[in-house]
Design an enzyme around this catalytic site. Structure first.
Site, mmCIF file in Angstrom:
data_model
loop_
_atom_site.group_PDB
_atom_site.id
_atom_site.type_symbol
_atom_site.label_atom_id
_atom_site.label_comp_id
_atom_site.label_asym_id
_atom_site.label_seq_id
_atom_site.Cartn_x
_atom_site.Cartn_y
_atom_site.Cartn_z
ATOM 1 N N TYR A 1 -54.968 39.321 53.885
ATOM 2 C CA TYR A 1 -56.214 39.317 55.663
ATOM 3 C C TYR A 1 -57.573 39.807 54.680
ATOM 4 O O TYR A 1 -57.882 40.744 54.176
ATOM 5 C CB TYR A 1 -55.253 40.230 55.930
ATOM 6 C CG TYR A 1 -54.426 40.765 56.409
ATOM 7 C CD1 TYR A 1 -53.861 39.010 57.494
ATOM 8 C CD2 TYR A 1 -52.847 41.080 56.928
ATOM 9 C CE1 TYR A 1 -53.078 38.636 58.222
ATOM 10 C CE2 TYR A 1 -51.317 39.952 56.633
ATOM 11 C CZ TYR A 1 -51.480 39.329 57.765
ATOM 12 O OH TYR A 1 -50.582 38.396 58.301
ATOM 13 N N LYS B 1 -40.107 71.198 58.272
ATOM 14 C CA LYS B 1 -40.411 71.023 59.442
ATOM 15 C C LYS B 1 -41.228 69.387 59.120
ATOM 16 O O LYS B 1 -41.326 68.606 57.568
ATOM 17 C CB LYS B 1 -41.954 70.968 60.038
ATOM 18 C CG LYS B 1 -43.112 71.004 59.167
ATOM 19 C CD LYS B 1 -44.332 72.009 59.650
ATOM 20 C CE LYS B 1 -45.535 72.441 58.310
ATOM 21 N NZ LYS B 1 -46.644 73.503 58.543
ATOM 22 N N MET C 1 -48.386 44.764 56.577
ATOM 23 C CA MET C 1 -47.346 45.260 57.090
ATOM 24 C C MET C 1 -45.880 45.285 55.947
ATOM 25 O O MET C 1 -45.095 46.222 55.956
ATOM 26 C CB MET C 1 -46.578 44.754 58.230
ATOM 27 C CG MET C 1 -46.127 45.473 58.840
ATOM 28 S SD MET C 1 -45.160 44.621 60.925
ATOM 29 C CE MET C 1 -46.579 44.339 61.690
ATOM 30 N N ARG D 1 -56.533 79.181 64.948
ATOM 31 C CA ARG D 1 -55.759 78.159 65.334
ATOM 32 C C ARG D 1 -55.093 78.640 66.073
ATOM 33 O O ARG D 1 -55.514 78.960 67.314
ATOM 34 C CB ARG D 1 -54.949 76.973 64.310
ATOM 35 C CG ARG D 1 -54.756 75.829 65.320
ATOM 36 C CD ARG D 1 -54.460 74.811 63.461
ATOM 37 N NE ARG D 1 -53.000 75.596 63.278
ATOM 38 C CZ ARG D 1 -52.486 75.276 61.886
ATOM 39 N NH1 ARG D 1 -53.114 73.496 61.172
ATOM 40 N NH2 ARG D 1 -51.846 75.214 61.038
HETATM 41 C C1 LIG Z 1 -46.779 74.121 57.458
HETATM 42 C C2 LIG Z 1 -46.617 75.450 56.984
HETATM 43 C C3 LIG Z 1 -46.740 76.252 56.437
HETATM 44 C C4 LIG Z 1 -46.269 75.712 54.718
HETATM 45 O O1 LIG Z 1 -47.656 75.232 54.180
HETATM 46 P P1 LIG Z 1 -47.906 74.317 52.935
HETATM 47 O O2 LIG Z 1 -48.989 74.181 52.267
HETATM 48 O O3 LIG Z 1 -46.863 73.025 52.967
HETATM 49 O O4 LIG Z 1 -46.839 74.871 52.341
HETATM 50 C C5 LIG Z 1 -46.384 77.659 56.496
HETATM 51 N N1 LIG Z 1 -46.987 78.408 57.088
HETATM 52 C C6 LIG Z 1 -46.973 77.664 58.184
HETATM 53 C C7 LIG Z 1 -47.234 78.266 59.500
HETATM 54 C C8 LIG Z 1 -46.992 76.199 58.749
HETATM 55 O O5 LIG Z 1 -46.900 75.836 59.775
#
Ligand SMILES: *Cc1c(COP(=O)(O)O)cnc(C)c1O
Length: 359
Positions: free
Chosen positions: A255, A35, A303, A131
């Site tokens: 800055y 992802k 930047m 969640r």
């Molecule tokens: C992102 C995610 C993972 C992977 O998590 P890591 O800590 O990066 O290994 C696994 N399961 C779900 C449901 C996730 O959303």
């Protein structure tokens, strides 16, 4: 030659880390989580690199899945948050995706839908993350609907950990116990472990594991162990020195004049800034490797540039190398200086510093 800022991606490191995940939980299948553009490493390139051995891939949304299918990825591919409406569910079926079902709302849409063929469903139990996921009672009801549905091909039972990175916390074991209690009578494959669990909680073993960050070689654990020490960082964020100057005692830099030289100070100006994704909140003292030597960041990150105290290095000149994280400078360590975690540093790269791949 253009601007030197680049993120070098070592594809064989990602392969090594994937195999490490599988070796830690022998017999389990592994879903490589790609992802958020494979945590900033390039989802298509990472998926192609792992396609011949990954048991599945996991993404956050349909758009990410579409990109991988368009690139020719035919592996199992899970929408980790499921579909967001019924048209997405149709599209998911067309693309032969696996879907998560985590709520009554999704369950109803799934049961009411007409799909061309059965699909794989990952039913999510909330074991304390609070969640996504069903409570235990709702979970068993949802399970009965899905187990009897001819729209479901394989039904996997899953949950997600909230504190697996904390090696001294009991929460992960509590979550495993809660999961096992709820699913004790069910014959389906299960999936619990994310990267920190794969690295430190063998109790979380199931038919499927879901490594994300560990594939990219940064340990999410609050304390390294034998397993995490075998990870190989996949990304090296690097650039070059574009100016060198010597400042006087009391001179300020950058800055806001947030740093004043306590004595004569040799400063290297480097082509890397928050426009590339290097964090502006990096504190004075954040390590940067200049010609392989650790030097402290001084002054605010701007930047396109940042400034480093290179007084400790004898010879520094324009064109010399700078590394912001990678093999000899752990991403997690830099993240600490920025009050964040490695996950955020790599996913917020803007793309201006191009990704370059080596096998
Ligand atoms: C992102 C995610 C993972 C992977 O998590 P890591 O800590 O990066 O290994 C696994 N399961 C779900 C449901 C996730 O959303």
């Amino acid at each position: 030659m253009t601007r030197a800022a680049t993120a070098q991606i070592n594809l064989s490191a990602i392969k090594h880390n994937y195999r490490l995940a599988k070796s830690l939980f022998p017999g389990s299948k592994a879903m490589a989580i790609v992802k958020a553009n494979a945590y900033g490493h390039g989802a298509v390139e990472v998926a192609i690199n792992l396609a011949s051995e990954a048991d599945a891939f996991g993404v956050a949304c349909l758009e990410e899945a579409i990109r991988l299918r368009a690139a020719g990825i035919t592996n199992r591919l899970l929408l980790l948050e499921g579909f967001f409406d019924t048209s997405e569910l149709q599209k998911a079926a067309e693309l032969n995706l696996d879907t998560t079902i985590h709520s009554k709302h999704q369950l109803q849409q799934f049961l009411d839908s007409e799909l061309g063929h059965p699909i794989n469903v990952w039913l999510k139990l909330d074991t304390g993350m609070h969640r996504l996921g069903f409570s235990s009672e709702e979970f068993l009801q949802a399970y009965r609907h899905l187990a009897n549905s001819n729209k479901v091909s394989e039904l996997v039972l899953m949950s997600h950990f909230s504190r697996a990175d904390e090696t001294a916390s009991n929460t992960t074991l509590d979550q495993v116990a809660q999961f096992k209690k709820t699913t004790a009578d069910l014959p389906n494959p299960i999936s619990l472990a994310n990267s920190p669990a794969i690295l430190s909680w063998p109790e979380s073993k199931g038919e499927w594991i879901r490594p994300g960050m560990m594939l990219y070689g940064s340990s999410p654990l609050d304390q390294d162990n034998d397993a995490s020490r075998q990870l190989i960082p996949a990304m090296t964020l690097e650039s070059e020195v574009i100016a060198v100057k010597t400042l006087k005692t009391g001179d300020s830099i950058g800055y806001g004049a947030t740093y004043r030289c306590p004595g004569p100070t040799k400063v290297a100006v480097i082509a890397m800034g928050y426009g590339d994704g290097y964090p502006r909140q990096a504190k004075n003292g954040t390590p940067v490797l200049v010609n392989g030597i650790r030097c402290p960041l001084i002054g605010r990150v701007s930047m396109d540039m940042l400034t480093v105290d290179v007084s400790a290095i004898k010879d520094v000149s324009v064109g010399d190398s700078a590394v912001f994280w990678g093999q000899d400078l752990p991403l997690a360590e830099v993240a600490e200086f920025c009050d964040t975690i490695s996950y955020e540093l790599v996913t917020r790269l803007t793309g201006r510093a191009p990704l370059k791949y080596t096998q």
